[in-house]
Scaffold this active site. Structure first.
Site, short mmCIF file in Angstrom:
data_model
loop_
_atom_site.label_atom_id
_atom_site.label_comp_id
_atom_site.label_asym_id
_atom_site.label_seq_id
_atom_site.Cartn_x
_atom_site.Cartn_y
_atom_site.Cartn_z
N ASP A 126 0.87 -1.18 0.00
CA ASP A 126 0.00 0.00 0.00
C ASP A 126 0.90 1.23 0.00
OD1 ASP A 126 -1.76 2.02 0.48
OD2 ASP A 126 -2.88 0.95 2.04
N ASP A 142 -3.13 2.46 -5.86
CA ASP A 142 -2.04 2.48 -4.86
C ASP A 142 -2.05 1.27 -3.93
OD1 ASP A 142 -4.34 3.18 -3.63
OD2 ASP A 142 -3.56 4.95 -2.62
N GLU A 143 -2.72 0.22 -4.32
CA GLU A 143 -2.80 -0.98 -3.47
C GLU A 143 -2.61 -2.22 -4.34
OE1 GLU A 143 -6.23 -0.26 -0.07
OE2 GLU A 143 -6.51 -1.68 -1.68
#
Lengths: 405, 369
Positions: A14, A111-112
């Protein structure tokens, strides 16, 4: 056979305040210097904060908050925009680095990412999963200049919660990696509130609280039949497993996209049906184009409207077969939007079109009994037109051809 | 309104009606049931505007009247009450007091005027059918109707009434079920398209030995036995010409143990794609080979013994469609027929000791490799 199967090795990566990090890299002299940085929206306009620097979060600023409100909480903050393209490129770069470690990398959002390292024990000299995670974190930083936090465990749920705990701004002693050893999942989960579990939203929390359930610990004494009676078979059994740290959802590599969506937050609330229709046309076109670029077709079309008072409403329709052309997607989306608008005709802040039940355009096709009789959804003409549009865009750029509203 | 009723009778009536009460509704009164007390008993009714269920139960009525109360709450209360007499009384239009032994409840209702009227279906011109026949049709056909909204007409079950036969047909466009039951000289000829939800209620509420009275208005249908009546909206429009798609020239036939085929399909189906559930079937001589290959997941093969007549055949199916059809086949052995890899296959029972005739169709998946 040999030794028993080793436990799964799942990581969640993350990126910390991803948009803020990208904004700083893109503009080291401007955004790079501002400590209290907010990305997204503008002081005058009415966009929302996409991401806030950790220093600004101390003032109560959160992502998703209207920018104007964030600035009332933290007046010294600098507000910048960051291009979608820069963020997507960075995101792809991170996925590229992660794919050096395992082929099974699932980008869950920009973003993960989830990684499945099961079966790689030998490859990494039987080192602890935490050691591998630390090396991945260093490599991502070295190759992309993006700081990430990593959670490690035997499944998605545990890895995600662990990644949250690994974030330095949340827990003072955190150093970017938290690994939950096999067998410790239940004990780890017992330290969370039910609302921390992904999938437990505000509404479900309300229902849980009616039974006096707020934390995982509150819920553990209740057996499965009891939970199933209270919350229904599906949700009850789901909860029973989650609070024990069990989750069998597989990590799917990125080739298997599940849905694709395009949305727009308006500079000013839109109340005019024609104006909304034009926005919808643009969004449908972009979504259809992206779908085809990946060689996909989609069966379900969903339109979401966020009303002025932040209430989200959605309507969707599943078609008998997959489609990918602008005309069909827009026609369906327009019908769905009309339905939403007539149910609650108040100004809209945001509009989104999403496509799901996605399959490859060339996969096996279920044949229909009444195929000849039924009105085919997409005609040969629709498909030829779409191909021509794609060809023009490939050559002259994505804005080279657009449909008139 | 005031009456006394046994806990068992009230519970039974509430359970019968509760299934017609919608769980989510924008019209609050629909979450309520209508209770009407008359000299001869108490009528309890619920509706979601598509279907309505109403039943009369014996009770000792001390005062006539009507009120609506939240269905779910009343059912939950009655479920928890001991087996004893329940006294129910309305105080004003909006409140209902319930007493049973030493338990007391007060529920807030909504005036009966807000409760929708039942569809104007008159049983004066009704005809009757055997509930057993009706249930047989519903059980074997209703499952095949569509749940998707893309073609609303397929969300219904076609019920054809003719002089000496009743037929039901349902399809989602990919698989189809059709059953004929011979009847002795029915006067009524009609083609009705009925929502399966209403048929489920009919199947659930009426015993197999009952005679069911049927009555029709312009766009509604009513089913009635002694004390219970089910109304439903009818789906309008022409039903697709299903007869045209029933293959008459299938020249390859396979006879197989239903359970053996179903278990093999379930086994290899584990690794089939979540979206298409594709399995590949290869018929040749006395063997059926089943295989699955799903990119990014894996492969599976299996083999069972069958009796197969005709040229070897390779054909793809959605395993779930086949399994569903097999589930409703009433015999241990079934017969499948085929023409070609992209044409409809039929599935029928073998040696069914019943006057009814049953046929299912399944369309294949086109195999690309």
């Amino acid at each position: 056979m040999g030794s028993p199967t080793p436990p799964p090795r799942i990581l969640q990566v993350d990126a910390d305040a991803f948009y803020v990090q990208v904004a700083r890299l893109v503009d080291p002299q401007g955004a790079g210097q501002a400590e209290l940085l907010l990305v997204g929206g503008s002081p005058e306009g009415r966009g929302v904060v996409t991401s806030a620097a950790y220093a600004a979060r101390k003032f109560g600023v959160r992502s998703g908050m209207p920018t104007a409100r964030a600035l009332r909480l933290c007046p010294q903050a600098t507000v910048v925009g960051v291009s979608r393209r820069a963020c997507s490129e960075k995101s792809r770069a991170i996925v590229g680095v992660l794919e050096q470690f395992t082929p099974v990398v699932e980008p869950a959002s920009i973003d993960e990412m989830y990684l499945d390292l099961s079966g790689t024990e030998g490859l990494y000299g039987h080192e602890a999963l935490e050691t591998t995670a630390r090396r991945i974190r260093r490599t991502v930083l070295a190759e992309t200049e993006i700081q990430v936090s990593i959670g490690a465990g035997t499944n998605r749920l545990v890895a995600k919660l662990a990644a949250g705990r690994a974030k330095p701004h949340r827990t003072p002693e955190a150093d970017g990696v938290v690994a939950v050893p096999p067998g410790q999942e239940a004990a780890f989960l017992a330290t969370f509130d039910l609302g921390d579990i992904p999938g437990v939203g505000p509404r479900f929390q309300e229902r849980l609280e009616r039974y006096g359930l707020k934390t995982v610990r509150d819920t553990l004494p209740h057996e499965r039949p009891e939970l199933e009676e209270w919350f229904g078979w599906r949700a009850g059994s789901w909860l029973y497993h989650r609070i024990r740290g069990m989750d069998s959802t597989p990590i799917l590599p990125r080739s298997q996209a599940k849905s694709l969506s395009r949305d727009e937050t308006f500079a000013e609330d839109l109340d005019d049906d024609d104006a909304l229709r034009r926005e919808l046309l643009r969004l449908s076109d972009r979504a259809a184009h992206d779908l085809r670029r990946h060689g996909y077709v989609a069966r379900t079309i969903t339109v979401r409207i966020r009303d002025r008072d932040f209430r989200d409403r959605r309507a969707s329709r599943t078609l008998p077969r997959g489609v990918s052309t602008e005309r069909v997607i827009f026609d369906e989306a327009a019908r769905l939007m009309a339905r939403l608008r007539s149910a609650r005709p108040i100004p809209a802040r945001l509009l989104s079109v999403s496509l799901s039940q996605i399959t490859g355009a060339d996969t096996e096709e279920q044949l229909g009994l009444f195929d000849e009789a039924s009105d085919a959804l997409e005609t040969e003409r629709d498909r030829r037109l779409a191909e021509a549009v794609d060809a023009v865009r490939r050559k002259f750029g994505s804005n080279a051809v657009e449909r008139g509203g | 309104m005031k009456f006394t009723i046994t806990r068992e009778r009230l519970h039974e009536a509430l359970v019968a009606v509760a299934a017609s009460v919608p769980t989510k509704t924008t019209l609050p009164v629909l979450a309520n049931i209508l209770i009407e007390a008359k000299a001869d008993g108490v009528r309890i009714s619920g509706t979601d505007l598509d279907i309505a269920v109403s039943t009369v139960v014996p009770a000792e009525v001390d005062g006539e009247g009507a009120v609506t109360v939240p269905a779910k709450k009343l059912l939950e209360i009655v479920r928890e009450l001991p087996s004893a007499a329940i006294r129910l009384a309305a105080s004003g239009e909006q409140r209902v007091d319930l007493e049973c032994g030493r338990s007391r409840f007060r529920l807030l209702g909504i005036p009966r005027e807000e409760f929708p009227n039942f569809p104007p279906v008159s049983f004066k011109e009704s005809w009757s059918v055997s509930s057993g026949d009706l249930q047989k049709l519903i059980k074997h056909v209703s499952f095949a109707s569509s749940t998707e909204e893309s073609r609303p007409i397929l969300n219904g079950v076609l019920w054809e009434l003719r002089k000496d036969v009743m037929r039901m047909v349902a399809t989602n466009g990919h698989r189809l079920a059709r059953m004929d039951v011979p009847v002795a000289g029915s006067a009524q000829a009609a083609d009705l398209i009925v929502p399966p939800k209403a048929l489920d209620q009919v199947g659930r509420l009426f015993g197999p030995a009952d005679e069911v009275e049927i009555a029709k208005s312009d766009n509604h249908l009513g089913f009635r036995t002694g004390s219970t009546v089910v109304f439903t909206r009818l789906i309008e429009g022409p039903y697709p010409n299903y007869d045209q798609v029933i293959p008459k020239e299938n020249d390859r036939a396979c006879t197989v143990e239903k359970d053996a085929l179903a278990s093999a399909l379930r086994r290899v189906g584990v690794v089939a794609s979540d979206q298409t559930h594709r399995v590949r079937l290869q018929f040749s001589g006395g063997t059926l080979k089943l295989s699955v290959s799903t990119p990014d997941l894996g492969e599976a093969q299996d083999e069972i013994a069958v009796t197969f007549d005709g040229d070897p055949l390779e054909i793809g199916f959605n395993a779930n469609y086949l399994l569903e059809v097999l589930k409703y086949m009433p015999t241990g052995e079934v017969r499948l027929t085929f023409k070609a890899p992209e044409r409809a296959a039929t599935v029928e029972p073998v040696g069914w000791d019943d006057p009814a005739a049953y046929l299912c169709l399944v369309m294949p998946l086109r195999l690309v490799d």
